[in-house]
Motif scaffolding. Structure first.
Motif: not given
Ligand SMILES: [Mg+2]
Ligand SMILES: [Mg+2]
Lengths: 202, 381
Positions: B151-152, B168, B202
């Protein structure tokens, strides 16, 4: 070698070949899409307490479409408290051609909200109990949900998503759950409506 | 750059097949191939797709609102478009995250482009980029064998088993306990070499060279495959037990995980759309559970989209399951439904599926035509 070639000058090599569609694209006005998204049941409803109900599927009826094509192909186990059952069953109904006149008439009635006798017509969804032991027990209806398609013609957004109340089969005053459904039919609705009206005026 | 329409005769070098909201061909299931090149590697992000060719070219399409295609930011690109900015560098492979892209070149350089809110580009800051930037940390000193973008989050795995991750870490999805974000690559070291990495939305997972599975990141819904007493340490890579045989491959989706061992395919996490493949009675599992339907098959590859799953068998057949919206499972032209067990994609009975990539609402398949004489031998068992 390939490395020596300026990439800016090799455009002629970068050709993407895309397969032509086999059948010409149909206009959106020639079909509608109905989606049975998800189901939740009220934790205190009778059906939640009924141990004979173990698996559920959902179906809807659309005149001129064989009923086996408008039911979710899977039955999902009865939800736990508050759990949402996701079917994401999406069905396209083609309306074009002479053979589909019955479907167009039905859509017109749905948009009008009533049939020629003035009786109320809504798109009806049924929550059905699918017994695990299919030899001993039969499928039976658990609840009904009704979608009013009259607002469809006025809606700006296509794909109208709605959460419908699921009403107890035995007592339609009792809400036993919620059914999330969606319909994409704006273009078809306008076309059917216009065509029908034009005929009535003649 | 040109696009031509052709007849439905896939060349021996194969074709790319798109399903779901790919942004290509108005999201109708479609196929395309290259006139003078062949596909080598594919990856899907949440809403974008990259294709690396045998000649080392990078083709991209899909959402580009964050500059994740490396073509300046803007509206979605609906046709595979060659990224010229890399000049003479040949791309070897790439990985798409939710809104960013990583790539590795033959020269041994790593590049990133797109969203950078959590430092996922690895450039030492949190400003987004709309063209590919070299991650100077790597500086051609590592031979990379795999990239994974979540995701990030971002990860690069070296041939000799060193793992670097960045981006992240708010849920511990980098396997680090201190900071919430790391904008430069960090070495993730558990004292043994690593052979496979996957970044989910995540959460993350890796496999060690001796066949152990480790998970870390957001602990909810069983997607780490760990018993409850281990979940408080979710920011540290922890070994997942209860798997029969050495683990070979792992893939992390939005809320679920799939792992392949020498013997079985295991899934765990949330399966409300069927993405675990455990049937219509089990919608969540805390610990790894073998997928019955796949027990007798030899599995070469698995991958997760946000909420769907794809599996390639040794016979080159594709099975998909999970969220069926938009037709991303490749199981129908216009009518779709969620699938709760792995379903054979009959589209590919006449093909050998070489690779598959799953995004948020789409799937890309690379398949080559099966030699005529071998078609008869293919069946479901
Ligand atoms: Mg994220
Ligand atoms: Mg029936």
């Amino acid at each position: 070698t390939a490395d020596a070639i300026d990439p800016q000058s090799t455009d002629y090599k970068d050709i993407i070949l895309v397969v032509k569609p086999l059948v010409p694209e149909k206009p959106p006005s020639s079909m509608i899409r109905v989606e049975i998204m998800s189901l939740t049941l009220n934790p205190y409803s009778e059906v939640m307490g009924d141990s004979a109900v173990q698996r559920l599927f959902v179906e809807f009826r659309f005149a001129g479409v064989p009923p086996e094509e408008t039911e979710t192909p899977v039955s999902l186990r009865k939800p736990n408290q508050g759990e949402e059952l996701y079917y994401h069953f999406s069905k396209v109904i083609h309306l074009d051609g002479t053979e589909h006149a019955e479907r167009r008439d039905f859509l017109y009635m749905l948009l009008d909200g009533s049939d020629s006798n003035g009786d109320i017509v809504r798109l009806k969804f049924t929550v059905v109990s699918d017994p695990i032991n299919e030899d001993e027990e039969e499928c039976h209806d658990v609840g009904y949900a009704y979608m009013d398609l009259r607002p469809l013609l006025r809606r700006a957004e296509d794909k109208a998503e709605e959460t419908l109340q699921v009403l107890d089969v035995a007592d339609e005053e009792q809400v036993i759950g919620a059914l999330r459904v969606a319909i994409e039919a704006k273009d078809a609705a306008r076309t059917v409506h216009r065509t029908k009206r034009a005929k009535e005026i003649q | 750059m040109a696009t031509e329409e052709v007849e439905d005769q896939v060349p021996d070098s194969g074709a790319l097949f798109t399903f779901g909201k790919s942004k290509f061909a108005e999201n109708i299931p479609s196929k395309f191939w290259l006139k003078n090149d062949k596909p080598a590697h594919i990856s899907c992000g949440d809403e974008h797709t990259v294709l690396v060719t045998g000649n080392g070219k990078l083709y991209v399409f899909g959402s580009n609102n964050w500059g994740q295609l490396g073509l300046e930011a803007g509206s979605a690109i609906s046709k595979p478009t060659c990224v010229k900015a890399l000049k003479s560098e040949k791309v070897v492979f790439a990985s798409c995250g939710r809104n960013h892209t990583l790539l590795y070149t033959e020269q041994g350089k790593l590049y990133s482009s797109g969203g950078n809110s959590e430092g996922q580009l690895g450039l030492g800051d949190t400003s987004g980029r709309t063209s590919f930037q070299e991650i100077s940390f790597f500086n051609t000193q590592y031979k990379i064998k795999q990239l994974s973008a979540g995701s990030n989050t971002s990860a690069a795995l070296t041939v000799d088993g060193k793992l670097f991750m960045w981006g992240d870490n708010s849920e511990g999805q980098l396997g680090l306990e201190k900071e919430a974000i790391y904008s430069t690559p960090q070495k993730i070291d558990i004292g043994k070499p690593i052979s496979w990495i996957s970044c989910g939305y995540y959460h993350s997972a890796f496999v060690t060279q001796d066949g152990e599975l480790y998970t870390f990141g957001e602990p909810e819904n069983g997607k780490l495959g760990l018993p409850s007493d281990k979940l408080k340490k979710h920011k540290k890579p922890q070994r997942v037990s209860g798997l029969s045989g050495k683990v070979k491959i792992v893939s992390c989706g939005g809320e679920h995980t799939i792992a392949v061992t020498e013997k079985e395919v295991y899934t765990f996490g949330l399966g409300q759309f069927g993405q675990l493949g455990h049937g219509t009675f089990i919608f969540e599992t805390q610990l790894p559970k073998a997928v019955d339907v796949l027990t007798k098959k030899t599995i070469l590859y698995v991958t997760c989209g946000e909420n769907h799953t794809a599996v390639i068998t040794d016979k080159g057949l594709l099975y998909t399951f999970g969220d069926g919206r938009h037709g991303k499972l490749g199981l129908g032209e216009e009518n779709f439904t969620n699938q709760f067990v792995p379903i054979l994609c009959s589209n590919f009975l006449k093909f050998t599926v070489q690779s598959v990539a799953c995004g948020g609402c789409h799937m890309l398949v690379f398949a080559t035509p099966r030699p005529k004489e071998s078609e008869m031998m293919i069946n479901d068992e």
